[in-house]
Design an enzyme around this catalytic site. Structure first.
Site, mmCIF file in Angstrom:
data_model
loop_
_atom_site.group_PDB
_atom_site.id
_atom_site.type_symbol
_atom_site.label_atom_id
_atom_site.label_comp_id
_atom_site.label_asym_id
_atom_site.label_seq_id
_atom_site.Cartn_x
_atom_site.Cartn_y
_atom_site.Cartn_z
ATOM 1 N N ASN A 30 9.221 -5.830 27.778
ATOM 2 C CA ASN A 30 8.423 -4.619 28.036
ATOM 3 C C ASN A 30 7.178 -4.882 28.883
ATOM 4 O O ASN A 30 6.554 -3.942 29.382
ATOM 5 C CB ASN A 30 8.041 -3.920 26.719
ATOM 6 C CG ASN A 30 9.193 -3.188 26.054
ATOM 7 O OD1 ASN A 30 9.271 -3.093 24.828
ATOM 8 N ND2 ASN A 30 10.117 -2.646 26.836
ATOM 9 N N TRP A 31 6.841 -6.172 29.106
ATOM 10 C CA TRP A 31 5.725 -6.489 30.014
ATOM 11 C C TRP A 31 6.049 -6.068 31.436
ATOM 12 O O TRP A 31 5.158 -5.997 32.283
ATOM 13 C CB TRP A 31 5.407 -7.996 29.985
ATOM 14 C CG TRP A 31 4.943 -8.494 28.654
ATOM 15 C CD1 TRP A 31 5.667 -9.258 27.777
ATOM 16 C CD2 TRP A 31 3.660 -8.291 28.030
ATOM 17 N NE1 TRP A 31 4.920 -9.532 26.654
ATOM 18 C CE2 TRP A 31 3.684 -8.958 26.785
ATOM 19 C CE3 TRP A 31 2.486 -7.617 28.403
ATOM 20 C CZ2 TRP A 31 2.597 -8.970 25.910
ATOM 21 C CZ3 TRP A 31 1.402 -7.628 27.527
ATOM 22 C CH2 TRP A 31 1.464 -8.298 26.299
ATOM 23 N N ASP A 42 13.153 3.742 20.004
ATOM 24 C CA ASP A 42 13.348 4.009 21.435
ATOM 25 C C ASP A 42 13.418 5.506 21.738
ATOM 26 O O ASP A 42 13.851 6.297 20.908
ATOM 27 C CB ASP A 42 14.638 3.319 21.898
ATOM 28 C CG ASP A 42 14.717 3.187 23.416
ATOM 29 O OD1 ASP A 42 13.676 3.316 24.080
ATOM 30 O OD2 ASP A 42 15.824 2.957 23.923
ATOM 31 N N SER A 46 19.100 -4.779 22.963
ATOM 32 C CA SER A 46 17.917 -5.104 23.772
ATOM 33 C C SER A 46 17.124 -6.278 23.186
ATOM 34 O O SER A 46 15.901 -6.214 23.049
ATOM 35 C CB SER A 46 17.022 -3.871 23.945
ATOM 36 O OG SER A 46 17.720 -2.802 24.543
#
Ligand code: IPE
Ligand code: IPE
Ligand code: MG
Length: 237
Positions: free
Chosen positions: A62-63, A14, A193
């Site tokens: 994340n889409w 990240d 996450s």
């Protein structure tokens, strides 16, 4: 005392976006820099004797990012997979066996085909298992496992009352692998996450403000040194 190398390390890659912003670059440039760090850390982990390493590259969430950014990430995956194919011999020599973990539905079919080729062609490698988590979500992974087990119940292969924790472990994407001993998250965020939520029940966590594109071999060493000072009790005394 000799330094113990964790058998399985998980890394949440990240901070690419913030790294790019700091440098006045596009987010895609940040992802490109992050991909290069992934290549280096992957090799280094193999050299120091890590047996399993899991990199979080793209989550089921994340889409939600802008289409341009999602496209740039998919193109980076394509480039990495093509390169892995070209370097097949070299990767075999380094003993890197590659697995893609995640929900395959929803990932462009040409990328799935590349996953399958890379997995097939690295199957003989036996030094380090490298899991790349793409379209991965820990909750979806558990849902997928539950569906498989439910089907076995329906088919009369297993009784509901006989379902064990091991059955879940045997039906998630990392079946057959050791659970992560150490999970590393750079970028100053203190959360999972949705990464390896089943497998991380007893993992040690290492957080740092370093942004992923700045992460080096020395940082991995630092994380391992800290891991060596942890006292893992697993509920005992
Ligand atoms: C991680 O970097 C890469 C992916 C999640 C695909 P980010 O893109 O999340 O970087 P930040 O968090 O915005 O800095
Ligand atoms: C987690 O990073 C996913 C990956 C590194 C692939 P995110 O940047 O998506 O996580 P959040 O949104 O900050 O929790
Ligand atoms: Mg992020």
């Amino acid at each position: 005392m000799e330094r113990k190398i964790p058998e399985h390390i998980g890394i949440i890659m990240d901070g690419n976006g913030r790294w790019a912003k700091q440098k006045g670059l596009s987010r895609s440039e940040g992802h490109k820099a992050g991909a290069n760090v992934f290549r280096r850390i992957c090799e280094y982990a193999g050299e120091i004797g890590v047996k399993y390493i899991t990199f979080y590259a793209f989550s089921t969430e994340n889409w939600r990012r802008p289409p341009d950014e999602v496209n740039a990430l998919m193109n980076l995956f394509r480039a990495y997979l093509d390169e892995a194919e070209e370097r097949q011999e070299e990767n075999l020599q380094k003993g890197m066996r590659i697995h893609f973990i995640g929900h395959r539905e929803g990932v462009p079919t040409d990328i799935i085909e590349r996953f399958e080729t890379t997995e097939r062609d690295s199957r003989a490698a036996d030094k380090i298992d490298v899991n790349i988590a793409i379209n991965y979500g820990g909750r979806l992974e558990i849902v997928d496992a539950v569906k498989k087990i439910a089907q076995k119940v329906k088919d009369g292969e297993i009784n509901p009352e006989d379902i064990t924790e091991q059955d879940i472990s045997d039906n998630i994407y990392t079946a057959g692998q050791a659970d992560p001993d150490l999970i590393i998250r750079p970028s100053g965020e203190y959360r999972l996450s949705n990464f390896l939520i089943w497998q991380s029940a007893y993992s040690e966590f290492w957080f740092s403000d370093i942004l992923w594109p700045d992460f080096t071999e020395a940082d991995l060493d630092r994380a391992i040194d800290d891991f060596n000072n942890r006292n893992r009790r697993f509920g005992g005394v």
